[in-house]
Design an enzyme around this catalytic site. Structure first.
Site, PDB file in Angstrom:
ATOM      1  N   ASP A   1      35.543  48.192  58.227  1.00 52.26           N
ATOM      2  CA  ASP A   1      36.470  48.832  57.307  1.00 52.26           C
ATOM      3  C   ASP A   1      35.634  49.361  56.135  1.00 52.26           C
ATOM      4  O   ASP A   1      34.456  49.022  55.998  1.00 52.26           O
ATOM      5  CB  ASP A   1      37.505  47.801  56.834  1.00 52.26           C
ATOM      6  CG  ASP A   1      38.475  48.360  55.817  1.00 52.26           C
ATOM      7  OD1 ASP A   1      38.908  49.518  55.975  1.00 52.26           O
ATOM      8  OD2 ASP A   1      38.802  47.640  54.856  1.00 52.26           O
TER       9      ASP A   1
ATOM     10  N   ASP B   1      37.023  50.163  52.307  1.00 47.93           N
ATOM     11  CA  ASP B   1      37.374  49.625  50.993  1.00 47.93           C
ATOM     12  C   ASP B   1      37.485  48.108  51.029  1.00 47.93           C
ATOM     13  O   ASP B   1      38.258  47.539  51.809  1.00 47.93           O
ATOM     14  CB  ASP B   1      38.691  50.245  50.511  1.00 47.93           C
ATOM     15  CG  ASP B   1      38.558  51.739  50.304  1.00 47.93           C
ATOM     16  OD1 ASP B   1      37.578  52.149  49.665  1.00 47.93           O
ATOM     17  OD2 ASP B   1      39.423  52.493  50.779  1.00 47.93           O
TER      18      ASP B   1
END
Length: 256
Positions: free
Chosen positions: A8, A10
């Site tokens: 991922d 953020d």
């Protein structure tokens, strides 16, 4: 076929939410004269909605529309949200390029080790493409970042916690779920990964410390680096990491 590592963006590559996105949203609100300023606590609640444009859409209550003198038509509102989000992304990219958002421990190290071992690597995120690439370049360096697949934003119709982006990554990379591990920081991302049948390692971030992530194979403070150890919070897999997570530890999560 072969192993794959899916990150991922953020909260995983860097602590971008508090130091980047929140700052950029609030600056954009001010520039457009919108009657809103998200506090740290309120932004934590907004993060339960995946995607920046989707987060902005939650503002559009009848009261807010009236106070901000916004159009009431759905198409006009969509255009306005797109305009806000474009400017917010530009502000955010400027923040990232300024170097004020450091990468999280272990990201650059593990990305390099995975590529050296012929693993396929990708970023799978709901954020805008430009924003993700800016973070990736900053955290791992442009040369390494160029070897990543980047599957982000509106590349799939449903954003996390739907598994769509991870299912697309498996297809795009030509890898099997049994040979692929995801690294997430939130319950939404975790649900997307396990929904696609992937083992998931969670590295808790600023806004996710208290989230329920019991489906994760491992839950860690971060991935760690030599000289900067990490903390194992939960471990349901076969990996037995020491002071920091190794590529072998991630491989041990496969088939758990």
């Amino acid at each position: 076929m072969g192993y794959a590592l899916l990150f991922d963006c953020d909260g995983v590559l860097a602590e971008t939410e508090r130091l980047g996105h929140l700052v950029a949203f609030n600056q954009m609100f001010e520039e457009f004269g919108l009657p809103v300023h998200w506090s740290d606590e309120e932004y934590g609640e907004r993060l339960k909605v995946g995607g920046g444009k989707e987060r902005l859409a939650t503002l559009l209550t009848d009261d807010f529309v009236q106070k901000a003198h916004l159009p009431t038509g759905a198409e006009d509102q969509r255009r306005r949200i797109a305009e806000w989000h474009k400017r917010k992304t530009a502000i955010y990219v400027e923040l990232v390029k300024s170097g004020r958002i450091p990468g999280r421990p272990g990201i650059a190290r593990l990305a390099g080790e995975a590529l050296a071992a012929n693993w396929k690597v990708a970023v799978c995120s709901t954020s805008a493409d430009e924003a993700v690439r800016a973070v990736l370049d900053h955290v791992v360096g442009k040369e390494v970042a160029a070897r990543f697949a980047v599957l982000v934003g509106d590349v799939v119709p449903r954003k996390k916690p739907a598994p769509d982006v991870y299912q697309l990554a498996l297809e795009y990379l030509g890898v099997r779920r049994e040979e692929t591990v995801a690294i997430e920081d939130s319950r939404q991302g975790l649900l997307a990964a396990v929904g696609a049948g992937l083992p998931c390692v969670v590295t808790l971030s600023t806004y996710t410390q208290d989230e329920d992530v019991h489906e994760a194979t491992m839950v860690l403070s971060d991935l760690g680096d030599p000289g900067r150890g990490m903390r194992v919070i939960e471990n349901r897999g076969r990996a037995r990491p020491g002071a920091y997570v190794t590529l072998g530890d991630l491989a041990a999560c496969l088939g758990c």
